[in-house]
Design a protein around this motif. Structure first.
Motif, PDB file in Angstrom:
ATOM      1  N   PRO A 116      -0.767   6.940  18.791  1.00 33.02           N
ATOM      2  CA  PRO A 116      -2.074   6.355  18.484  1.00 33.02           C
ATOM      3  C   PRO A 116      -2.069   4.844  18.698  1.00 33.02           C
ATOM      4  N   THR A 145      -5.137   2.860  17.895  1.00 33.36           N
ATOM      5  CA  THR A 145      -6.150   2.173  17.091  1.00 33.36           C
ATOM      6  C   THR A 145      -6.060   2.597  15.637  1.00 33.36           C
ATOM      7  N   ARG A 159      -8.505   3.357  13.759  1.00 32.52           N
ATOM      8  CA  ARG A 159      -9.430   4.482  13.523  1.00 32.52           C
ATOM      9  C   ARG A 159      -8.710   5.818  13.668  1.00 32.52           C
ATOM     10  N   GLU A 160      -7.759   5.872  14.597  1.00 32.97           N
ATOM     11  CA  GLU A 160      -7.048   7.120  14.851  1.00 32.97           C
ATOM     12  C   GLU A 160      -6.176   7.552  13.677  1.00 32.97           C
TER      13      GLU A 160
END
Length: 386
Positions: A339, A341, A343-344
């Protein structure tokens, strides 16, 4: 030359397959019989420890396995494990596992031999008591905990505290790359990037940077950078695994003397609040911290670009080389497929002020950063990483 001091473990064994004869290796050093092996449940139940346990039994060790260690170990896990080790009459402590297992093993070794409380140990140079003999064997190529004088504990619901003391240096670190074969690609990537961050931050540390830590940082990156993707793509590649494990250890020796900085300070709240694995937390903020630091660390980054063999024009200046290094690191992270970001991993924009506030509590790390980090700077970096 500026005066400096350097410390590390007194003995290091690098030997493929050494877990299969660890009982003999320890018997050569200790006349004791009662040993506590500190690990996590997955490693214990997976069968990975079976050769080591058989070797210990064959050499006459009475082994008490404590496998309650979890990632980002809470203080109550440490205290419970220490109480069980003490009750078993442990004479030697063997930490065999990832960074968390080795961190807990360090503290067990002290808590079993000292009357000092764990709460009194938090901070730098506060460990007073003696400790039991301590041996550490890593199963990942990342934390470098086997050669550091640091143990990280989760205190309270979300915060992490460090115990930093030369008392925590193990008597012996054993590197057996066979233990890392088959580590999943995502874990290989995250822990490998963690090791690279150790080398980068040690090389650019504003405090205690020295010629030995510089040498170790560069050699660590020379081993880690070309082998990370090889290890991710072929988990059984012995050469890549050996290079990664040694590279992580060299980086650990470097940052144990020239301490890490803002990448780690911003990574810790991600682990505390969102239970993001430590290596991944570092990877998520790494590029943004490197770009933030670049105006104040360009010459160091340029030197690391040359270490990695980054491509740039013959007439390239310091800044161009520095950004070539940052771009190379970003390309490596992207290639691993982990990942990229916040957000992930479940972080929302509304969480960022909280994270920035918590990052500022890591002043023992932020003072090492080549550029001053304010709460607004931390917030901006988290926004860029979102």
């Amino acid at each position: 030359m500026t005066a400096f001091s350097f410390a590390t473990v007194p003995s290091l064994i690098v030997d493929y397959g050494s877990a299969r004869r660890v009982g003999e290796l320890l018997r050569e050093r200790y006349r004791a019989t009662r040993l506590v092996l500190v690990t996590d449940r997955f490693l214990n139940e997976s069968g990975l420890l079976r050769p080591a346990l058989q070797s210990l039994a064959n050499a006459g060790w009475q082994v008490n396995v404590i496998d309650d260690v979890v990632a980002d170990p809470p203080d109550h896990v440490v205290l419970d494990a220490a109480a069980r080790a003490r009750a078993s009459g442990a004479e030697v402590v063997l930490g065999l596992g990832g960074g968390s297992s080795m961190d807990v093993a360090k503290l067990i070794a002290v808590l079993c031999a000292s009357s000092q409380s764990l709460d009194a140990m938090y901070g730098v140079g506060k460990v007073e008591g003696p400790r039991l003999p301590l041996v550490l064997m890593p199963t990942t190529a990342g934390t470098g905990s086997e050669v550091t004088a640091i143990s990280i504990v989760t205190t309270g619901a979300t915060t992490k505290s460090g115990v930093v003391s030369p008392v925590l240096y193990a008597d012996l670190a054993i590197l057996d790359a066979e233990l890392t074969l088959g580590l999943p690609a995502q874990a290989t990537a995250a822990t490998g990037i963690d090791a690279m961050v150790h080398a980068i931050e040690a090389y650019t540390s504003a405090r205690l940077k020295n010629p030995l830590s510089d040498m170790l940082s560069k050699e660590a990156l020379r081993l880690l950078y070309p082998n990370l993707l090889r290890a991710c793509r072929d988990g059984g590649n012995r050469q890549a695994r050996e290079a990664m494990l040694l590279g992580a250890t060299l980086a650990g020796q470097a940052f144990s003397n020239a301490p890490v900085a803002a990448v780690h300070a911003l990574a810790y709240p991600l682990g505390g609040h969102f239970h993001v694995p430590h290596g991944l937390s570092n990877a998520l903020v790494l590029m943004h911290v490197l770009r933030f630091n670049a105006p104040h660390a360009s010459s160091r980054y340029a030197e690391l670009a040359e270490t990695l063999g980054c491509e740039f024009a013959a007439q390239a200046g310091t800044d161009e080389k520095a950004y070539a290094f940052i771009d190379a690191m970003e390309a490596l992270v992207v290639a691993t497929g982990i990942p990229r970001t916040l957000r992930e991993v479940g972080v929302a924009a509304a969480d960022l002020p909280m994270l920035a506030g918590d990052a500022m509590k890591q002043q023992r790390l932020l003072v090492n950063n080549p550029r001053e980090m304010t709460e607004q700077s931390a917030l901006d970096i988290y926004r860029a990483a979102l």
